[in-house]
Design a protein around this motif. Structure first.
Motif, PDB file in Angstrom:
ATOM      1  N   GLN A   9       0.742  -1.603  -0.189  1.00 22.55           N
ATOM      2  CA  GLN A   9      -0.025  -0.057   0.001  1.00 22.55           C
ATOM      3  C   GLN A   9       0.716   1.124  -0.109  1.00 22.55           C
ATOM      4  O   GLN A   9       0.753   2.081  -0.567  1.00 22.55           O
ATOM      5  CB  GLN A   9      -1.174  -0.223   1.718  1.00 22.55           C
ATOM      6  N   GLN A  10       2.154   0.937   0.461  1.00 26.18           N
ATOM      7  CA  GLN A  10       2.873   2.404   0.775  1.00 26.18           C
ATOM      8  C   GLN A  10       3.405   2.591  -0.112  1.00 26.18           C
ATOM      9  O   GLN A  10       4.070   3.750  -0.845  1.00 26.18           O
ATOM     10  CB  GLN A  10       4.003   2.430   1.729  1.00 26.18           C
ATOM     11  N   VAL A  11       3.745   1.216  -1.457  1.00 28.49           N
ATOM     12  CA  VAL A  11       4.665   1.842  -2.261  1.00 28.49           C
ATOM     13  C   VAL A  11       3.905   2.151  -3.524  1.00 28.49           C
ATOM     14  O   VAL A  11       3.960   3.016  -4.269  1.00 28.49           O
ATOM     15  CB  VAL A  11       4.829   0.393  -2.728  1.00 28.49           C
ATOM     16  N   PHE A  12       2.606   1.939  -3.300  1.00 25.81           N
ATOM     17  CA  PHE A  12       1.895   2.451  -4.588  1.00 25.81           C
ATOM     18  C   PHE A  12       1.307   3.267  -3.862  1.00 25.81           C
ATOM     19  O   PHE A  12       0.526   4.662  -4.989  1.00 25.81           O
ATOM     20  CB  PHE A  12       0.451   1.274  -3.835  1.00 25.81           C
ATOM     21  N   GLN A  13       0.659   3.930  -3.158  1.00 25.59           N
ATOM     22  CA  GLN A  13       0.544   5.549  -2.499  1.00 25.59           C
ATOM     23  C   GLN A  13       1.421   6.392  -2.827  1.00 25.59           C
ATOM     24  O   GLN A  13       1.525   7.333  -3.214  1.00 25.59           O
ATOM     25  CB  GLN A  13      -0.143   5.440  -1.127  1.00 25.59           C
ATOM     26  N   ASP A  14       2.889   6.097  -3.389  1.00 22.08           N
ATOM     27  CA  ASP A  14       4.133   6.908  -3.131  1.00 22.08           C
ATOM     28  C   ASP A  14       4.015   7.469  -5.044  1.00 22.08           C
ATOM     29  O   ASP A  14       4.087   8.448  -5.348  1.00 22.08           O
ATOM     30  CB  ASP A  14       5.361   6.336  -2.327  1.00 22.08           C
ATOM     31  N   GLN A  15       3.746   6.283  -5.812  1.00 20.29           N
ATOM     32  CA  GLN A  15       3.817   5.970  -6.851  1.00 20.29           C
ATOM     33  C   GLN A  15       2.436   6.792  -7.409  1.00 20.29           C
ATOM     34  O   GLN A  15       2.460   7.554  -8.344  1.00 20.29           O
ATOM     35  CB  GLN A  15       3.655   4.529  -7.700  1.00 20.29           C
ATOM     36  N   TYR A  16       1.246   6.809  -7.068  1.00 17.96           N
ATOM     37  CA  TYR A  16       0.518   7.748  -6.764  1.00 17.96           C
ATOM     38  C   TYR A  16       0.267   9.632  -6.963  1.00 17.96           C
ATOM     39  O   TYR A  16      -0.422   9.825  -8.169  1.00 17.96           O
ATOM     40  CB  TYR A  16      -0.667   7.273  -5.749  1.00 17.96           C
ATOM     41  N   ARG A  17       0.771   9.157  -5.908  1.00 19.18           N
ATOM     42  CA  ARG A  17       1.216  10.764  -4.832  1.00 19.18           C
ATOM     43  C   ARG A  17       2.054  11.152  -6.974  1.00 19.18           C
ATOM     44  O   ARG A  17       1.916  12.821  -6.562  1.00 19.18           O
ATOM     45  CB  ARG A  17       1.667  10.840  -4.091  1.00 19.18           C
ATOM     46  N   GLU A  18       2.693  10.711  -7.175  1.00 18.43           N
ATOM     47  CA  GLU A  18       4.013  10.910  -8.194  1.00 18.43           C
ATOM     48  C   GLU A  18       2.911  11.087  -9.390  1.00 18.43           C
ATOM     49  O   GLU A  18       3.058  12.090  -9.517  1.00 18.43           O
ATOM     50  CB  GLU A  18       5.218  10.362  -8.236  1.00 18.43           C
ATOM     51  N   GLN A  19       2.449  10.258  -9.700  1.00 19.75           N
ATOM     52  CA  GLN A  19       1.896  10.782 -11.233  1.00 19.75           C
ATOM     53  C   GLN A  19       0.377  11.384 -10.520  1.00 19.75           C
ATOM     54  O   GLN A  19       0.221  12.580 -11.895  1.00 19.75           O
ATOM     55  CB  GLN A  19       0.870   9.326 -11.448  1.00 19.75           C
ATOM     56  N   PHE A  20      -0.560  11.285  -9.754  1.00 20.92           N
ATOM     57  CA  PHE A  20      -1.215  11.856 -10.265  1.00 20.92           C
ATOM     58  C   PHE A  20      -1.952  12.847  -8.823  1.00 20.92           C
ATOM     59  O   PHE A  20      -2.413  14.108  -8.451  1.00 20.92           O
ATOM     60  CB  PHE A  20      -2.536  11.281  -9.557  1.00 20.92           C
ATOM     61  N   GLY A  21      -0.639  13.574  -8.105  1.00 18.01           N
ATOM     62  CA  GLY A  21      -0.725  14.251  -6.909  1.00 18.01           C
ATOM     63  C   GLY A  21      -1.617  13.622  -5.653  1.00 18.01           C
ATOM     64  O   GLY A  21      -2.315  13.530  -5.709  1.00 18.01           O
ATOM     65  N   VAL A  22      -1.228  14.723  -4.732  1.00 17.95           N
ATOM     66  CA  VAL A  22      -2.448  14.525  -4.019  1.00 17.95           C
ATOM     67  C   VAL A  22      -3.966  14.042  -3.589  1.00 17.95           C
ATOM     68  O   VAL A  22      -4.513  13.931  -2.924  1.00 17.95           O
ATOM     69  CB  VAL A  22      -1.864  15.458  -2.500  1.00 17.95           C
ATOM     70  N   GLU A  23      -4.031  15.256  -4.368  1.00 19.70           N
ATOM     71  CA  GLU A  23      -5.949  16.129  -4.695  1.00 19.70           C
ATOM     72  C   GLU A  23      -6.180  14.760  -5.152  1.00 19.70           C
ATOM     73  O   GLU A  23      -7.702  14.556  -4.725  1.00 19.70           O
ATOM     74  CB  GLU A  23      -6.028  17.111  -5.254  1.00 19.70           C
ATOM     75  N   ASP A  24      -5.570  14.098  -6.351  1.00 17.06           N
ATOM     76  CA  ASP A  24      -6.764  12.895  -6.465  1.00 17.06           C
ATOM     77  C   ASP A  24      -6.275  11.680  -6.017  1.00 17.06           C
ATOM     78  O   ASP A  24      -7.566  10.613  -6.282  1.00 17.06           O
ATOM     79  CB  ASP A  24      -6.022  12.482  -7.950  1.00 17.06           C
ATOM     80  N   LEU A  25      -6.201  11.584  -4.972  1.00 18.55           N
ATOM     81  CA  LEU A  25      -5.859  10.745  -4.231  1.00 18.55           C
ATOM     82  C   LEU A  25      -7.049   9.579  -4.098  1.00 18.55           C
ATOM     83  O   LEU A  25      -7.030   8.093  -3.564  1.00 18.55           O
ATOM     84  CB  LEU A  25      -4.408  10.202  -2.719  1.00 18.55           C
ATOM     85  N   ASP A  26      -7.662  10.281  -2.964  1.00 11.40           N
ATOM     86  CA  ASP A  26      -9.586   9.890  -2.937  1.00 11.40           C
ATOM     87  C   ASP A  26      -9.860   9.164  -4.469  1.00 11.40           C
ATOM     88  O   ASP A  26     -10.853   8.110  -4.098  1.00 11.40           O
ATOM     89  CB  ASP A  26     -10.475  10.528  -1.879  1.00 11.40           C
ATOM     90  N   ARG A  27      -9.523   9.627  -5.502  1.00 11.16           N
ATOM     91  CA  ARG A  27      -9.823   9.279  -6.168  1.00 11.16           C
ATOM     92  C   ARG A  27      -9.662   7.356  -7.292  1.00 11.16           C
ATOM     93  O   ARG A  27     -10.234   7.251  -7.460  1.00 11.16           O
ATOM     94  CB  ARG A  27     -10.455   9.896  -7.895  1.00 11.16           C
ATOM     95  N   LEU A  28      -8.401   7.081  -6.134  1.00  9.49           N
ATOM     96  CA  LEU A  28      -8.002   6.229  -6.526  1.00  9.49           C
ATOM     97  C   LEU A  28      -8.598   4.512  -5.596  1.00  9.49           C
ATOM     98  O   LEU A  28      -8.058   3.932  -6.391  1.00  9.49           O
ATOM     99  CB  LEU A  28      -6.102   5.956  -6.793  1.00  9.49           C
ATOM    100  N   GLU A  29      -8.721   5.380  -4.970  1.00 13.71           N
ATOM    101  CA  GLU A  29      -9.509   4.202  -4.205  1.00 13.71           C
ATOM    102  C   GLU A  29     -10.635   3.813  -4.939  1.00 13.71           C
ATOM    103  O   GLU A  29     -11.472   4.489  -5.603  1.00 13.71           O
ATOM    104  CB  GLU A  29      -9.935   4.609  -2.951  1.00 13.71           C
ATOM    105  N   PRO A  30     -10.333   2.349  -5.216  1.00  9.49           N
ATOM    106  CA  PRO A  30     -11.973   1.579  -5.803  1.00  9.49           C
ATOM    107  C   PRO A  30     -12.851   2.222  -4.817  1.00  9.49           C
ATOM    108  O   PRO A  30     -13.248   1.954  -3.651  1.00  9.49           O
ATOM    109  CB  PRO A  30     -11.566   0.004  -5.623  1.00  9.49           C
ATOM    110  N   GLN A  31     -14.137   2.175  -5.956  1.00 15.50           N
ATOM    111  CA  GLN A  31     -15.749   2.812  -5.119  1.00 15.50           C
ATOM    112  C   GLN A  31     -16.375   1.657  -6.145  1.00 15.50           C
ATOM    113  O   GLN A  31     -16.339   1.969  -7.219  1.00 15.50           O
ATOM    114  CB  GLN A  31     -15.951   3.794  -6.046  1.00 15.50           C
ATOM    115  N   ASP A  32     -16.676   0.651  -5.239  1.00 10.58           N
ATOM    116  CA  ASP A  32     -17.888  -0.216  -4.936  1.00 10.58           C
ATOM    117  C   ASP A  32     -18.909   0.429  -5.558  1.00 10.58           C
ATOM    118  O   ASP A  32     -19.773   1.144  -5.044  1.00 10.58           O
ATOM    119  CB  ASP A  32     -18.032  -1.156  -3.395  1.00 10.58           C
TER     120      ASP A  32
END
Length: 136
Positions: A9-32
């Motif tokens: 989870q930590q490695v993916f979150q670091d990658q997500y922050r670099e790629q998408f920025g902090v503001e889009d992190l919530d959108r990266l969580e799967p919504q069922d």
């Protein structure tokens, strides 16, 4: 959560922050999303999907055997596509196997973008589908 899961989870979150920025992190969580059809109060068909960013991935679309070929699966996909378009989703993806519903998805306008022979075992083909929603 085990140390392994936390590490992943930590490695993916670091990658997500670099790629998408902090503001889009919530959108990266799967919504069922679950859509269902009942007949006489009994569950007859169910669609489970997850939205991440601008894509929805269908995890499962199942129709009880006695209710197949009655349009329930098609109506669930149509409802999903409608909800997806309203949410600004641009694509829907899914996978199926050769013994399941390949022709059904083609009939619903999904396109094969990849296939794997002998997956998950010899003699079976796994198909990957996409439907672009930009035209809806």
């Amino acid at each position: 959560m085990t140390d392994y899961q936390e590490f992943i989870q930590q490695v993916f979150q670091d990658q997500y922050r670099e790629q998408f920025g902090v503001e889009d992190l919530d959108r990266l969580e799967p919504q069922d999303l679950y859509l269902k059809r009942e007949i006489d109060g009994d569950l007859a068909a169910l669609l489970h999907a997850q939205q991440v960013l601008d894509n929805i991935h269908v995890k499962a679309l199942v129709v009880d055997k006695e209710h197949q070929k009655k349009g329930l699966g098609a109506s669930l996909l149509a409802e999903l596509e409608e909800k997806a378009a309203e949410a600004g989703v641009t694509s829907i993806t899914l996978s199926t196997k050769s013994y399941q519903a390949k022709d059904f998805y083609i009939k619903q306008g999904y396109e094969i973008y990849g296939q794997l022979e002998d997956v998950p075992q010899k003699g079976v083909v796994k198909y990957h589908f996409v439907k672009r929603l930009s035209g809806l």
